[in-house]
Design an enzyme around this catalytic site. Structure first.
Site: not given
Ligand SMILES: CSC[C@@H](O)[C@@H](O)C(=O)COP(=O)(O)O
Length: 362
Positions: A53, A86, A239, A198, A249
């Protein structure tokens, strides 16, 4: 943070472009991608070459600044285009909103230079913020460590909340890094985080590079580990957090919160101010959830037997799939929130205690 001992940030600003770490190639290859216009920034966000995010907010801000160099009149359409890349992470709209507030009143001729400076300020803000999040989370780990001398604090995390998901340091992983660097023995259970993995790909790579002991687990293993006393704390990022403390999240976070609640394991959420959505109260009904399509579920990426990165189908041929990218954990399941200003309850009262100016604004 460091790659092979060399300090890096996940965005490097050059003259007329930015360099980003291409996260779709990690952990197999460390490659920096040059982004020189708004279209390339949007594509990097959409394709998740940049993700997390806070990072996508900073990249969008730089994308807007790059567009204004080519066409100072393009402010509104380019901001709208970047804002649609997004849907769930509010940091994207926060960063673009901050840019628009600064740039709208300016004459077109002065916008490009000011935009570049503001994007840089957003990136710097994120670095300082993430460092402070780690410092405010550290006492939680210290307290657990004090209760089990000589044994590691077992932290379970989901998705990737590290330095590559922000401009530097990370959110939940900033806490882990600060605890590790302070000499507290920590061990991280890394949820693989299907469908894009991830955790297995990015978090495991980051923790390994920093020397933090960790173990990758299947997403479904967390509840079992909690039942057997093998998880001291769950630390995740987010997020978007509503003003009542509901937490959006990565998909699967809600199930971890339910398991933590059932097993009396503290469940903490770490976030910068840019992740707070004060306009939204009820997360389940009001936060838009990204649908990323079937392919990420029906296929898995990794190293092929010949050693090259690639994708294989893991679902039965012809079976349809559904892929909501995020879920919402209701505030009642969240033990507390860690921000750059301190820790608070996941509630409107708690959040306003850290951000009293929001009460005055309302
Ligand atoms: C660093 S803040 C945490 C979130 O952004 C993270 O947990 C997350 O869900 C990210 O999702 P992503 O789809 O990989 O962008």
């Amino acid at each position: 943070m460091k790659i092979d001992g060399v300090p890096h940030r996940s965005i490097q600003a050059e003259d007329g472009a930015i360099l980003i770490l291409d996260q779709t190639l990690l952990p197999w290859r460390v490659e920096w991608l040059r982004i020189a216009n708004a279209g390339a920034a949007a594509q990097a966000i959409r394709s998740m070459q940049v993700r997390g995010a806070p990072l996508i907010g900073a990249v969008a801000a730089y994308g807007l600044a790059l567009a204004l160099r080519d066409d100072p009149a393009a402010l509104e359409p380019v901001a709208a285009m970047l804002g649609e890349t997004r849907p769930t992470a509010i940091n994207l709209r926060w960063a673009l909103g901050r840019m628009l507030t600064v740039l709208r009143p300016l004459p077109e001729a002065t916008r490009a230079a000011r935009a570049w400076a503001e994007a840089g300020a957003i990136a710097e803000d994120d670095v300082a913020t993430c460092r402070a999040i780690g410092a405010h989370g550290l006492p939680l780990i210290e307290a657990i460590a004090a209760g089990k001398p000589g044994r590691p604090v077992n932290i379970l995390t989901h998705c990737n909340t590290g330095w590559i998901a922000t401009v530097d340091f990370g959110t939940a992983l900033s806490v882990v890094y600060q605890a590790h660097d302070a000499g507290i023995p920590v061990h991280v259970w890394v949820d693989e985080t299907r469908p894009r993995n991830q955790g297995a790909l990015l978090t495991a790579w980051e923790l390994g590079a920093h020397g933090v002991p960790h173990t990758v687990i299947a997403d479904n293993a967390g509840g079992h580990l909690m039942q057997h006393g093998e998880v001291d704390i769950v630390l995740v990022g987010t997020d978007r957090v509503t003003r009542r403390g509901d937490v959006a999240n990565k998909i699967g976070t809600y199930l971890k919160a339910l398991a933590a609640h059932d097993n009396n394991v503290p469940f903490w959420v770490a976030l910068p101010h840019s992740t707070l959505d004060w306009a939204v109260a009820d997360g389940v009904s009001e936060i838009p959830i990204e649908d990323r399509g079937e392919a990420e579920v029906t296929h898995t990426t990794g190293l092929l037997p010949d050693g090259t990165p690639g994708s294989i189908r893991t679902a039965a041929p012809g079976s349809p799939a559904r892929n909501p990218g995020f879920d919402v954990t209701p505030a009642r399941l969240v033990t507390g929130i860690i921000t750059e200003r301190g820790r608070c309850a996941a509630s409107e009262v708690g959040l306003l205690g850290l951000y009293p100016e929001r009460a005055l604004a309302a």
